[in-house]
Design a protein around this motif. Structure first.
Motif, mmCIF file in Angstrom:
data_model
loop_
_atom_site.group_PDB
_atom_site.id
_atom_site.type_symbol
_atom_site.label_atom_id
_atom_site.label_comp_id
_atom_site.label_asym_id
_atom_site.label_seq_id
_atom_site.Cartn_x
_atom_site.Cartn_y
_atom_site.Cartn_z
ATOM 1 N N GLY A 1 0.787 -1.221 0.000
ATOM 2 C CA GLY A 1 0.000 0.000 0.000
ATOM 3 C C GLY A 1 0.816 1.266 0.000
ATOM 4 O O GLY A 1 0.271 2.366 0.178
ATOM 5 N N ILE A 2 2.117 1.172 -0.188
ATOM 6 C CA ILE A 2 2.986 2.354 -0.209
ATOM 7 C C ILE A 2 3.191 2.793 -1.648
ATOM 8 O O ILE A 2 3.578 1.994 -2.512
ATOM 9 C CB ILE A 2 4.344 2.056 0.450
ATOM 10 C CG1 ILE A 2 4.132 1.651 1.911
ATOM 11 C CG2 ILE A 2 5.261 3.262 0.359
ATOM 12 C CD1 ILE A 2 5.399 1.271 2.624
ATOM 13 N N GLU A 3 2.936 4.067 -1.900
ATOM 14 C CA GLU A 3 3.076 4.609 -3.246
ATOM 15 C C GLU A 3 3.944 5.857 -3.183
ATOM 16 O O GLU A 3 3.734 6.743 -2.352
ATOM 17 C CB GLU A 3 1.703 4.941 -3.817
ATOM 18 C CG GLU A 3 1.712 5.218 -5.314
ATOM 19 C CD GLU A 3 0.306 5.405 -5.868
ATOM 20 O OE1 GLU A 3 -0.070 4.658 -6.795
ATOM 21 O OE2 GLU A 3 -0.406 6.301 -5.369
ATOM 22 N N GLY A 4 4.940 5.906 -4.043
ATOM 23 C CA GLY A 4 5.811 7.073 -4.110
ATOM 24 C C GLY A 4 5.617 7.799 -5.427
ATOM 25 O O GLY A 4 5.178 7.214 -6.420
ATOM 26 N N PHE A 5 5.970 9.089 -5.447
ATOM 27 C CA PHE A 5 5.799 9.911 -6.636
ATOM 28 C C PHE A 5 7.164 10.305 -7.188
ATOM 29 O O PHE A 5 8.053 10.741 -6.446
ATOM 30 C CB PHE A 5 4.994 11.169 -6.318
ATOM 31 C CG PHE A 5 4.817 12.088 -7.491
ATOM 32 C CD1 PHE A 5 4.039 11.700 -8.576
ATOM 33 C CD2 PHE A 5 5.432 13.333 -7.521
ATOM 34 C CE1 PHE A 5 3.881 12.541 -9.673
ATOM 35 C CE2 PHE A 5 5.272 14.180 -8.607
ATOM 36 C CZ PHE A 5 4.493 13.776 -9.686
ATOM 37 N N VAL A 6 7.325 10.153 -8.512
ATOM 38 C CA VAL A 6 8.555 10.545 -9.191
ATOM 39 C C VAL A 6 8.238 11.760 -10.063
ATOM 40 O O VAL A 6 7.527 11.635 -11.065
ATOM 41 C CB VAL A 6 9.108 9.413 -10.074
ATOM 42 C CG1 VAL A 6 10.447 9.834 -10.688
ATOM 43 C CG2 VAL A 6 9.257 8.128 -9.278
ATOM 44 N N PRO A 7 8.733 12.964 -9.701
ATOM 45 C CA PRO A 7 8.480 14.151 -10.541
ATOM 46 C C PRO A 7 9.080 13.968 -11.931
ATOM 47 O O PRO A 7 9.999 13.171 -12.133
ATOM 48 C CB PRO A 7 9.180 15.284 -9.774
ATOM 49 C CG PRO A 7 9.351 14.769 -8.375
ATOM 50 C CD PRO A 7 9.528 13.286 -8.505
ATOM 51 N N LYS A 8 8.569 14.722 -12.879
ATOM 52 C CA LYS A 8 9.005 14.615 -14.278
ATOM 53 C C LYS A 8 10.509 14.799 -14.428
ATOM 54 O O LYS A 8 11.166 14.076 -15.200
ATOM 55 C CB LYS A 8 8.250 15.649 -15.116
ATOM 56 C CG LYS A 8 8.444 15.506 -16.620
ATOM 57 C CD LYS A 8 7.542 16.466 -17.370
ATOM 58 C CE LYS A 8 7.668 16.279 -18.883
ATOM 59 N NZ LYS A 8 6.749 17.168 -19.623
ATOM 60 N N ASP A 9 11.082 15.754 -13.683
ATOM 61 C CA ASP A 9 12.516 16.038 -13.804
ATOM 62 C C ASP A 9 13.381 14.924 -13.230
ATOM 63 O O ASP A 9 14.594 14.893 -13.480
ATOM 64 C CB ASP A 9 12.867 17.352 -13.094
ATOM 65 C CG ASP A 9 12.254 18.558 -13.797
ATOM 66 O OD1 ASP A 9 11.875 18.420 -14.978
ATOM 67 O OD2 ASP A 9 12.151 19.618 -13.157
ATOM 68 N N GLU A 10 12.766 14.031 -12.449
ATOM 69 C CA GLU A 10 13.534 12.959 -11.825
ATOM 70 C C GLU A 10 13.317 11.613 -12.509
ATOM 71 O O GLU A 10 13.732 10.575 -11.984
ATOM 72 C CB GLU A 10 13.156 12.839 -10.340
ATOM 73 C CG GLU A 10 13.530 14.032 -9.504
ATOM 74 C CD GLU A 10 15.045 14.265 -9.462
ATOM 75 O OE1 GLU A 10 15.793 13.290 -9.590
ATOM 76 O OE2 GLU A 10 15.469 15.433 -9.314
#
Length: 559
Positions: free
Chosen positions: A216-225
């Motif tokens: 249930g853990i979700e991380g976000f990767v920004p476009k620049d990364e």
């Protein structure tokens, strides 16, 4: 035989009991029809095989007859002298009681799926009772193929019970969510900045991608990364389900938010490139796209730009005609700055300078073939080889007079030329198209003499006179004063372009390549002949032609 005292109350209770009482019976004997039981009554009880649960029936058939069985009284049968009982009903009643206790406890239990329909799965709870797990309750995510669960063990808890309709609705989803939540709590405490994690892409947005790390853990990767190179369209690079490796940039335990970087989880390709290559090296790259007339290449996981002027030695070449997206091409490194992530490449330099061997390939005086690539007022540019062009000056285009070069040649034409000169320093080659053919002047001047009459076509009219083409590529000039015996103020009053006329050759200048013509001289000659004929008829002593012309002109004329 007197009843035993210790069994008296039990016998009385049984005899007085109504149907539905739950009792324990001791097995007396077994036959093909069922079991005979002592239920502490004056009558024995009979348990038919079809009132046994499948498990008990199997034990009896295998010879493993139990010593006692819990049953429910179904009929007293006083007239027949025995009591009818059912082990199924006893198990059914007992199971429902267990279900009620199970529902109160809220604990998960392990059950087996025995069948399925399009909307869910049936599980065996024993005693002929089936529980039902809807498709939406099988997993955390919705399940479409329910039949794959048949024969599997499920860990479920009761969602709701309807005793009247004999319905027991179960859920495995809640069990999984609770377990996931517990694991997630531990994971959130365990995760720290700079940790490297692995997961799969769960969602894609214009701002970046979400990565499911499990539990249930979700991380976000920004476009620049997302990558070391810029990504314009994320959906073209990532797809849902892609497995990715990422570095934890930040963790917010309270908000349960995490920022990740796929870029930083991989080695810096610009540093790796700098370790392998230097300016001047020739590398191989794949065409990613066209950019401002040039190319964007992917070379060892870094992107390099090939400016428009570095794509080809060929003048006016369109990059789309030379290369397609996905093509592999070689290019020379012109400039490289890993810190600024700047890489400038040249395809044409990797191919080599075509001017290195120009003097060998196109020596002065030799003939060559080429393609007309450009036409200007001062001449024609001809491509002899990719990146090698020469100029045909206007005067060397044709022996024949023309107003517009396009009357002679057009862009794209294949032409034969003679190399007149080469300037390597300035990268200039002088060519001639006309010199590939014989000089028509030389042939003409052999066959005409002053005083000879010639026929030609008026090709150009200027205020001073007209040019007459007397042979292909050879012209003569008639001065305005030689157009007529009368005064002419404008040559166009006497002739028009395209007129065919006869003129007399009155002069040839071979050095300056000029032929002077006259129409007037023809008329004067004719008048002279007519006058001479007239005078001869008058007698020789009367007067002479010189006398007549001298009187007319007011001066002495000699012949």
């Amino acid at each position: 035989m007197e009843p035993r005292e210790e069994n008296f109350n039990q016998e009385f209770d049984v005899e007085m009991a109504e149907r539905g009482d739950l009792v324990e019976g001791t097995v007396l004997r077994a036959d093909v029809d069922g079991l005979w039981l002592d239920i502490a009554s004056k009558y024995d009880a009979f348990l038919p095989m079809d009132e046994c649960t499948s498990e008990l029936a199997r034990q009896v058939q295998e010879g493993n007859v139990p010593t006692s069985v819990e049953v429910v009284v179904t009929r007293t049968n006083d007239d027949k002298g025995y009591i009818s009982v059912s082990q199924k009903r006893a198990a059914y009643r007992k199971l429902w009681k267990e279900v009620e206790e199970w529902e109160k406890s809220g604990e998960p239990r392990k059950v087996k799926a025995v069948s399925a329909d399009d909307k869910g799965v049936f599980v065996d709870l024993g005693a002929g009772i089936l529980g039902y797990v809807p498709a939406s309750q099988l997993e955390i995510r919705f399940v479409r193929d329910t039949k794959k669960y048949v024969g599997r063990s499920l860990r479920v808890k009761i969602l709701r019970v309807n005793r009247k309709r004999n319905q027991i609705i179960l859920t495995q989803r809640q069990v999984l969510e609770e377990e996931q939540k517990e694991r997630a709590e531990k994971a959130w405490l365990r995760l720290k900045d700079s940790d490297i994690v692995r997961g799969h892409v769960s969602r894609i947005t214009d701002e970046g991608v979400f990565v499911d790390l499990g539990d249930g853990i979700e991380g976000f990767v920004p476009k620049d990364e997302l990558d070391w190179r810029p990504i314009k369209n994320i959906a073209k690079v990532f797809r849902r389900g892609d497995v990715v490796r990422a570095k934890v940039l930040s963790v917010d335990d309270e908000k349960k938010e995490m920022v990740l970087s796929i870029r930083l989880a991989t080695p810096n390709p610009w540093q790796l490139f700098a370790e392998k290559h230097n300016v001047g090296d020739v590398v191989s790259g794949r065409v990613l796209r066209y950019l401002r007339g040039g190319l964007l290449l992917l070379v060892d996981r870094v992107t390099g730009l090939v400016p428009a002027q570095e794509v080809s030695w060929k003048r006016g070449a369109k990059v789309e005609d030379l290369y397609k997206i996905g093509d592999h091409v070689k290019a020379e490194i012109l400039r490289f700055d890993p810190e600024a992530q700047d890489l400038i490449l040249s395809v044409k330099e990797a191919l080599g300078d075509p001017w290195e061997n120009v003097e060998r390939d196109f020596p002065v005086g030799s003939k060559a073939e080429g393609t007309v690539v450009n036409i200007t007022d001062f001449g024609v540019f001809v491509e002899l080889a990719p990146g090698v062009e020469g100029l045909v000056p206007r005067r060397y285009v044709s022996w024949k007079r023309f107003k517009d070069i396009n009357e002679v040649v057009n862009i794209g034409d294949q032409v034969e030329v003679v190399v007149l000169g080469i300037n390597i320093v300035d990268r200039k080659i002088t060519l001639s198209m006309r010199d590939t053919k014989p000089d028509p002047w030389e042939e003409v001047v052999k066959n005409i003499q002053p005083g000879q009459l010639v026929r030609g076509k008026v090709v150009t009219i200027i205020p001073q006179g007209v040019f007459v083409e007397i042979a292909d590529g050879v012209e003569g000039f008639i001065h305005i004063s030689q157009l007529s015996i009368k005064r002419v103020d404008d040559p166009r009053d006497a002739v028009s372009e395209g007129n065919e006329i006869v003129a007399k050759v009155i002069g040839i200048d071979e050095e300056r390549r000029r032929i002077s013509l006259s129409v007037k001289a023809i008329h004067v000659d004719k008048e002279r002949e007519e006058l001479q004929d007239f005078l001869s008829q008058q007698g020789e002593d009367k007067f002479t032609l010189s006398d007549v012309l001298g009187n007319l002109l007011g001066r002495e004329v000699s012949f």
